[in-house]
Design an enzyme around this catalytic site. Structure first.
Site, PDB file in Angstrom:
ATOM      1  NE  ARG A 164      14.514  30.279  89.357  1.00 51.22           N
ATOM      2  CZ  ARG A 164      13.835  30.333  88.218  1.00 51.22           C
ATOM      3  NH1 ARG A 164      12.820  29.497  88.027  1.00 51.22           N
ATOM      4  NH2 ARG A 164      14.145  31.198  87.278  1.00 51.22           N
ATOM      5  CG  HIS A 190      13.884  32.131  95.284  1.00 51.36           C
ATOM      6  ND1 HIS A 190      13.166  33.196  95.784  1.00 51.36           N
ATOM      7  CD2 HIS A 190      15.042  32.084  95.994  1.00 51.36           C
ATOM      8  CE1 HIS A 190      13.861  33.782  96.751  1.00 51.36           C
ATOM      9  NE2 HIS A 190      14.998  33.124  96.903  1.00 51.36           N
ATOM     10  NE  ARG A 196      10.938  32.609  88.567  1.00 50.77           N
ATOM     11  CZ  ARG A 196      10.956  31.828  89.657  1.00 50.77           C
ATOM     12  NH1 ARG A 196      11.679  32.189  90.718  1.00 50.77           N
ATOM     13  NH2 ARG A 196      10.265  30.709  89.692  1.00 50.77           N
ATOM     14  CG  ASN A 238      14.474  37.414  99.850  1.00 52.31           C
ATOM     15  OD1 ASN A 238      14.269  36.851  98.780  1.00 52.31           O
ATOM     16  ND2 ASN A 238      15.312  36.939 100.751  1.00 52.31           N
ATOM     17  CG  PHE A 287      21.940  29.450 101.789  1.00 50.77           C
ATOM     18  CD1 PHE A 287      21.053  30.474 102.067  1.00 50.77           C
ATOM     19  CD2 PHE A 287      21.707  28.654 100.677  1.00 50.77           C
ATOM     20  CE1 PHE A 287      19.945  30.708 101.251  1.00 50.77           C
ATOM     21  CE2 PHE A 287      20.611  28.868  99.856  1.00 50.77           C
ATOM     22  CZ  PHE A 287      19.724  29.898 100.151  1.00 50.77           C
ATOM     23  NE  ARG A 292      21.547  35.806  97.528  1.00 49.76           N
ATOM     24  CZ  ARG A 292      20.820  36.870  97.192  1.00 49.76           C
ATOM     25  NH1 ARG A 292      21.124  38.070  97.673  1.00 49.76           N
ATOM     26  NH2 ARG A 292      19.811  36.755  96.357  1.00 49.76           N
ATOM     27  CE1 TYR A 294      19.770  33.954  93.746  1.00 48.59           C
ATOM     28  CE2 TYR A 294      21.319  33.227  95.425  1.00 48.59           C
ATOM     29  CZ  TYR A 294      20.070  33.697  95.077  1.00 48.59           C
ATOM     30  OH  TYR A 294      19.130  33.910  96.040  1.00 48.59           O
ATOM     31  NE  ARG A 346      16.943  26.948  87.480  1.00 49.39           N
ATOM     32  CZ  ARG A 346      16.016  27.469  86.690  1.00 49.39           C
ATOM     33  NH1 ARG A 346      14.976  26.744  86.323  1.00 49.39           N
ATOM     34  NH2 ARG A 346      16.114  28.705  86.246  1.00 49.39           N
TER      35      ARG A 346
END
Length: 506
Positions: free
Chosen positions: A76, A79, A116, A152, A165, A358, A362, A369
């Site tokens: 990532r 994170h 997580r 968070n 960002f 976001r 995301y 990924r």
């Protein structure tokens, strides 16, 4: 039968390739390659003579090496370092008057979750004692599909607009030339971002390094919208409160803990669950009538602000218990994927600019990924029945036997779901790139600073100056900008930081 075929090492089973996916339950008792072929020597390569050379036709060797070379997937961007655990969420208080979300249908209702925890900026193998925000992401497997509450351990954030960002992350990460995180780069970037002052009063405060994940708060950070069956909207903020209390490490303690075990938080979580000491959090909410959003000196949708608890008290909703460790760390941590866009009927996004960013970013990051079919992976897939025409693509391992892969059709029975409420307030404004009207960047960080005792204030100032403002490459212009921001937060804070810089001869 098996007696006539010595290569068969499992009982006669249905050989439907879609029925048995690869897992430990179907391991054979003898070694095989990826195609199921028997392997009689997994210690030596195929060579010309005992001393070699090795033959390229040794498919067993090349397959083994090729798999090894591909064991790591892109980590990532943020994170990367994290740990996960599984458990359940249980409703303890009725909020059905606020939301029609099935997960909150009644006290006593439960659903499975996977959580997580993570650090934000540093790499996958970095120490868990670094001063850094921590991720607190919860995936609820509800009867209406998955809900991801991706937050968070701090209630605010550095920037309020997602346009900033990528630059923010670049500034907080390493210098691309030296691959070292350097304070002057952080000081430089945030000298242009006054809204970050509130976040720094958390990051550089005594709460900046959690003791471990079990003793860590969680926040949804953003403002979301709850909708009840009648379509009435309520703004909401989510809070996770650990039942074992909030505990943090001071700087010298973090050095000691991290020096002994750079995976201390992961190990603490895993060992506690293995011992039967299941960590638990209480879920609380703050709510606001959207009709009141302009009655305050701050913007309730501004992610750099908190809602004062004396005006918006915490209301208990439920509890979360983590009682199971991952069965496989790679599958249920590295391939576990969250996205704030993943909401259920009765919960929706607000107009928070960072949240809106976001919602896209995301899922897009996970498709890069993990691949376009990342939602088929077991920890990411919903646990309720689902049906759509999202077919094919790389590594799609579903078994689809339908002849109709379009909608609508008179030959397929699937129909639309029943309608559910979504936000319906009208919009009326021009397109523009602009800062929100109520920035109010300095009031809340000043109030927070003044709430600390003198020693805690001194530790904050020491971290701020030592890590950022006294970096030899931080210019005097940048220092003056920071002192100006801090003085607007609190005059005494600005004076003390200026004195610290002056006494350092800068």
């Amino acid at each position: 039968n098996n007696s006539q075929n010595p290569l068969r090492t499992v009982p006669n089973i249905d050989m439907d390739p879609y029925k048995y996916t690869a897992n430990s339950s179907f391991n054979s008792v003898q070694w095989t390659d990826n195609q199921g072929h028997p392997v009689y020597n997994n210690n030596n390569s195929l060579t010309v003579g005992a001393r070699g050379p090795i033959l390229l036709e040794d498919h067993q060797l090349t397959e083994k090496l090729a798999n090894f070379h591909r064991e790591r997937i892109p980590e990532r961007v943020v994170h990367a370092r994290g740990a996960s655990a599984k458990g359940f969420f249980e409703v303890t208080h009725d909020i059905s008057h606020l939301t029609c979300a099935d997960v909150f249908r009644s006290p006593g209702a439960q659903c499975p979750v996977i959580v997580r925890f993570s650090t934000v900026i540093h790499e996958r193998g970095s120490p868990e004692t670094i001063r850094d925000p921590r991720g607190f992401a919860v995936k609820f497997y509800t009867r209406q599909g998955n809900w991801d509450l991706v937050g968070n351990n701090m209630p605010v954030f550095f920037v309020r607009d997602g346009m900033k960002f990528p630059d923010m992350v670049h500034a907080l990460k390493w210098n691309p030339k030296s691959h070292i995180q350097e304070g002057w780069r952080i000081a430089d970037f945030f000298s242009h971002v006054p809204e970050a002052m509130h976040m720094f009063t958390f990051l550089l405060d005594d709460v900046g390094i959690p003791l471990n994940y079990r003793h860590m708060e969680g926040f949804g950070v953003h403002t979301f919208v709850l909708l009840n069956k009648a379509g009435r909207e309520t703004y909401v903020k989510f809070h996770w409160i650990p039942s074992c209390g909030v505990k943090c490490l001071l700087d010298d303690e973090a050095v000691m803990v991290g020096g002994k075990n750079h995976s201390h938080a992961t190990q603490d979580l895993y060992d506690a669950i293995a011992r039967g000491e299941f960590p638990e959090w209480k879920l609380c909410i703050q709510t606001m009538d959207p009709a009141d959003e302009n009655k305050f000196d701050f913007d309730p949708l501004d992610v750099t602000k908190t809602w004062p608890e004396e005006l918006f008290p915490l209301q208990p909703v439920g509890r979360m218990v983590l009682n199971q460790n991952p069965d496989n760390f790679f599958l249920e941590n590295e391939q576990l994927a969250f996205c704030p866009a993943t909401v259920v009927p009765g919960i929706h996004y607000s107009d928070d600019k960072l949240l809106q960013t976001r919602v896209f970013s995301y899922a897009d990051a996970q498709r890069y990924r993990l691949g376009g079919n990342y939602l088929l992976l077991p920890p990411n897939a919903p646990k309720n029945a689902y049906h759509n025409n999202h077919h094919d693509g790389a590594l799609n391992f579903t078994s689809r036997t339908e002849e109709v892969n379009y909608f609508p059709s008179r030959n397929a029975p699937c129909r639309h779901a029943e309608p559910f409420p979504i936000p319906s307030r009208p919009f009326g404004a021009r397109r523009e790139r602009a800062v929100i009207p109520k920035e109010n960047n300095f009031q809340q960080p000043g109030e927070r600073f003044r709430s600390w005792d003198r020693a805690r204030q001194d530790r904050f100032i020491e971290r701020l100056t030592g890590d950022l403002l006294l970096d030899p490459r931080t210019t005097n212009e940048i220092r003056r900008v920071w002192v100006g921001y801090l003085s607007q937060c609190d005059a005494d804070l600005g004076r003390r930081v200026a004195d610290k810089i002056r006494h350092a001869g800068m």
